[in-house]
Design a protein around this motif. Structure first.
Motif, short mmCIF file in Angstrom:
data_model
loop_
_atom_site.label_atom_id
_atom_site.label_comp_id
_atom_site.label_asym_id
_atom_site.label_seq_id
_atom_site.Cartn_x
_atom_site.Cartn_y
_atom_site.Cartn_z
N ALA A 52 0.84 -1.21 0.00
CA ALA A 52 0.00 0.00 0.00
C ALA A 52 0.86 1.25 0.00
O ALA A 52 1.03 1.91 1.03
CB ALA A 52 -0.94 -0.01 1.20
N PRO A 53 1.44 1.62 -1.16
CA PRO A 53 2.25 2.84 -1.23
C PRO A 53 1.43 4.08 -0.85
O PRO A 53 0.22 4.15 -1.15
CB PRO A 53 2.68 2.91 -2.70
N GLU A 54 2.08 5.00 -0.18
CA GLU A 54 1.39 6.20 0.29
C GLU A 54 0.89 7.07 -0.87
O GLU A 54 -0.18 7.65 -0.82
CB GLU A 54 2.33 7.02 1.18
N HIS A 55 1.70 7.14 -1.95
CA HIS A 55 1.36 8.00 -3.08
C HIS A 55 0.94 7.17 -4.28
O HIS A 55 1.35 6.02 -4.43
CB HIS A 55 2.56 8.90 -3.43
N PRO A 56 0.13 7.72 -5.20
CA PRO A 56 -0.29 6.98 -6.39
C PRO A 56 0.89 6.53 -7.24
O PRO A 56 1.92 7.21 -7.31
CB PRO A 56 -1.14 8.01 -7.15
N LEU A 57 0.72 5.37 -7.88
CA LEU A 57 1.74 4.84 -8.78
C LEU A 57 1.32 5.12 -10.22
O LEU A 57 0.28 4.60 -10.67
CB LEU A 57 1.91 3.34 -8.57
N PRO A 58 2.06 5.93 -10.96
CA PRO A 58 1.68 6.22 -12.35
C PRO A 58 1.73 4.96 -13.22
O PRO A 58 2.70 4.20 -13.17
CB PRO A 58 2.74 7.24 -12.81
N VAL A 59 0.66 4.74 -13.97
CA VAL A 59 0.59 3.58 -14.87
C VAL A 59 0.43 4.09 -16.30
O VAL A 59 -0.51 4.83 -16.60
CB VAL A 59 -0.60 2.67 -14.51
N ALA A 60 1.35 3.70 -17.17
CA ALA A 60 1.26 4.10 -18.58
C ALA A 60 0.22 3.25 -19.29
O ALA A 60 0.16 2.03 -19.11
CB ALA A 60 2.63 3.93 -19.24
N ALA A 61 -0.60 3.90 -20.12
CA ALA A 61 -1.64 3.17 -20.86
C ALA A 61 -1.05 2.02 -21.66
O ALA A 61 -1.63 0.93 -21.73
CB ALA A 61 -2.40 4.13 -21.77
N PHE A 62 0.12 2.26 -22.25
CA PHE A 62 0.70 1.23 -23.11
C PHE A 62 1.45 0.15 -22.33
O PHE A 62 2.03 -0.75 -22.91
CB PHE A 62 1.56 1.87 -24.20
N SER A 63 1.40 0.24 -20.99
CA SER A 63 1.84 -0.89 -20.18
C SER A 63 0.76 -1.96 -20.11
O SER A 63 1.03 -3.12 -19.78
CB SER A 63 2.17 -0.43 -18.75
N LEU A 64 -0.48 -1.56 -20.43
CA LEU A 64 -1.62 -2.47 -20.31
C LEU A 64 -2.23 -2.87 -21.65
O LEU A 64 -2.57 -4.03 -21.87
CB LEU A 64 -2.72 -1.81 -19.46
N ILE A 65 -2.37 -1.89 -22.55
CA ILE A 65 -3.16 -2.11 -23.77
C ILE A 65 -2.58 -3.18 -24.70
O ILE A 65 -3.32 -4.09 -25.11
CB ILE A 65 -3.34 -0.77 -24.52
N PRO A 66 -1.29 -3.16 -25.05
CA PRO A 66 -0.81 -4.11 -26.06
C PRO A 66 -0.95 -5.57 -25.66
O PRO A 66 -1.10 -6.43 -26.53
CB PRO A 66 0.66 -3.72 -26.24
N GLY A 67 -0.88 -5.87 -24.38
CA GLY A 67 -0.94 -7.29 -23.99
C GLY A 67 -2.21 -7.67 -23.28
O GLY A 67 -2.27 -8.74 -22.66
N ARG A 68 -3.24 -6.82 -23.34
CA ARG A 68 -4.50 -7.07 -22.64
C ARG A 68 -4.20 -7.46 -21.18
O ARG A 68 -4.73 -8.44 -20.64
CB ARG A 68 -5.29 -8.17 -23.36
N LYS A 69 -3.35 -6.67 -20.56
CA LYS A 69 -2.91 -6.96 -19.20
C LYS A 69 -3.81 -6.29 -18.17
O LYS A 69 -4.48 -5.31 -18.46
CB LYS A 69 -1.46 -6.48 -19.02
N SER A 70 -3.81 -6.82 -16.97
CA SER A 70 -4.64 -6.30 -15.90
C SER A 70 -3.77 -5.86 -14.72
O SER A 70 -2.83 -6.57 -14.33
CB SER A 70 -5.63 -7.36 -15.40
N PHE A 71 -4.11 -4.70 -14.17
CA PHE A 71 -3.46 -4.19 -12.95
C PHE A 71 -4.54 -4.13 -11.89
O PHE A 71 -5.53 -3.41 -12.04
CB PHE A 71 -2.86 -2.81 -13.22
N ALA A 72 -4.40 -4.93 -10.83
CA ALA A 72 -5.48 -5.12 -9.87
C ALA A 72 -4.99 -4.92 -8.45
O ALA A 72 -3.80 -4.73 -8.19
CB ALA A 72 -6.07 -6.52 -10.03
N GLY A 73 -5.93 -4.97 -7.53
CA GLY A 73 -5.61 -4.94 -6.11
C GLY A 73 -6.34 -6.07 -5.41
O GLY A 73 -7.23 -6.71 -5.99
N SER A 74 -5.99 -6.32 -4.16
CA SER A 74 -6.65 -7.36 -3.39
C SER A 74 -6.50 -7.03 -1.91
O SER A 74 -5.46 -6.53 -1.48
CB SER A 74 -6.01 -8.73 -3.70
N MET A 75 -7.57 -7.31 -1.14
CA MET A 75 -7.55 -7.00 0.28
C MET A 75 -7.90 -8.23 1.11
O MET A 75 -8.98 -8.81 0.94
CB MET A 75 -8.55 -5.88 0.60
#
Length: 353
Positions: A273-296
């Motif tokens: 749980a980083p204190e500050h937001p983590l920048p995510v580039a659109a092209f880190s996700l789009i080309p590979g149909r990748k998912s960035f998720a969380g879990s609690m």
């Protein structure tokens, strides 16, 4: 409501150290069990809450949600437990029980909000927050109490109630198992459990660390391969190779560097749980149909499933036992990452004070 007064360790303010204080616990109602606390793990969330770093702490605050102890009394209608049982209490002590998520066994996502083991409104004692496991005893509804496998060391089992389920739940949800290449980022309280559990699930485990000194440790914990994340050449060798990554880092870091390691349809789940937001580039996700998720954490049934899994595979946390009066020093060491890998308080040290 009738109450018992018990000894605890907590704090009255964000800038104050933890010290001994007395708190009220309700006397067991019909479905309650009363637990003599033997051990309580120390989670980074305890520190965040005690110091009001999430800006929601109600004082006085008694942390602790990795609780293992023995039942010393039960309510008249209790059917799941008996006096003498070794049991655990994790992060949840109640929930609404009526929303769609509670009915699905996902109490951690309860719509009105779960009742946390500490720092939640107490349903029974008016104008009082719930108090956690840095105390002599706790009273909990039987439906939120867990059986501890007989073969596991009770002290080393305590961290499973948070660190264990926080890592087991996403590994289970994303179907980690044989034939899957799984990355674990960060080898600390969460990461060391993730390595052990993913390996026991049958996955090929790759640990990522910023520290060369942790290579042997990661291998000892069960990692098949270890990568120095600061080395671009080592990282490039895994580009597009991993099915799943569990990210247990709470500090700021480049999430895009890890998203690049996922194969098509791969997922990265954040449990740090980083204190500050983590920048995510659109092209880190789009080309590979990748998912960035969380879990609690996990629901009660899944937490029991995790404990049974750990019992079957003889998995527990690597711990350093401390006495209650060492807790303030332990918090300072926690901030420095100076623990392998979870502090656990021997609660006899409070009872004997």
């Amino acid at each position: 409501m009738e109450v018992n007064n018990v000894k605890a360790y907590g704090t009255e303010a964000a800038e104050a150290s933890l010290d001994q204080l007395n708190i009220n616990r309700r006397k067991p109602t019909a479905h309650d069990v009363e637990i003599d606390i033997l051990y309580c793990g120390v989670c980074h969330s305890d520190l965040h809450t005690a110091r009001n770093e999430w800006h929601n702490t109600v004082y006085p605050c008694v942390p602790g949600h990795e609780i293992v102890g023995k039942i010393i009394s039960v309510g008249d209608h209790v059917t799941k437990f008996k006096v003498g049982d070794m049991v655990g209490v994790g992060c949840i002590v109640d929930s609404c029980r009526e929303c769609e998520y509670c009915k699905e066994g996902l109490e951690q996502y309860c719509e009105p909000g779960m009742t946390g083991t500490y720092n939640s409104p107490d349903k029974y004692l008016q104008d009082t927050p719930t108090f956690g496991g840095y105390s002599e005893s706790v009273v909990v509804d039987e439906n939120y109490v867990l059986h501890i496998p007989d073969n596991l060391d009770p002290a080393a089992t305590a961290p499973l109630l948070c660190a264990g389920i926080t890592t087991y739940s996403p590994l289970h949800h994303w179907n980690v198992g044989p034939g899957k290449k799984v990355g674990v980022v960060g080898i600390g309280g969460l990461g060391h459990m993730a390595i052990k559990i993913a390996k026991a699930m049958g996955a090929h485990v790759i640990a990522f660390t910023t520290s060369q000194s942790k290579f042997d440790e990661a291998k000892r914990l069960g990692a098949d391969e270890v990568v120095l994340s600061k080395d671009e050449e080592q990282m490039a060798a895994y580009r597009g190779k991993l099915h799943f990554i569990l990210d247990a880092v709470s500090a700021e870091h480049d999430i895009n560097a890890y998203l690049a390691l996922l194969r098509v349809d791969g997922s990265l789940a954040l449990v740090g749980a980083p204190e500050h937001p983590l920048p995510v580039a659109a092209f880190s996700l789009i080309p590979g149909r990748k998912s960035f998720a969380g879990s609690m954490i996990g629901g009660i049934a899944e937490t029991q499933e995790m404990l049974d899994f750990c019992g079957k595979h003889n998995i527990a946390a690597d711990i350093e036992m401390i006495n209650i009066d060492q807790i303030n020093d332990a918090y300072e060491r926690l901030l420095k990452g100076d623990v392998k890998y979870r502090f656990v308080i021997d609660m006899a040290s409070l009872k004997n004070k």
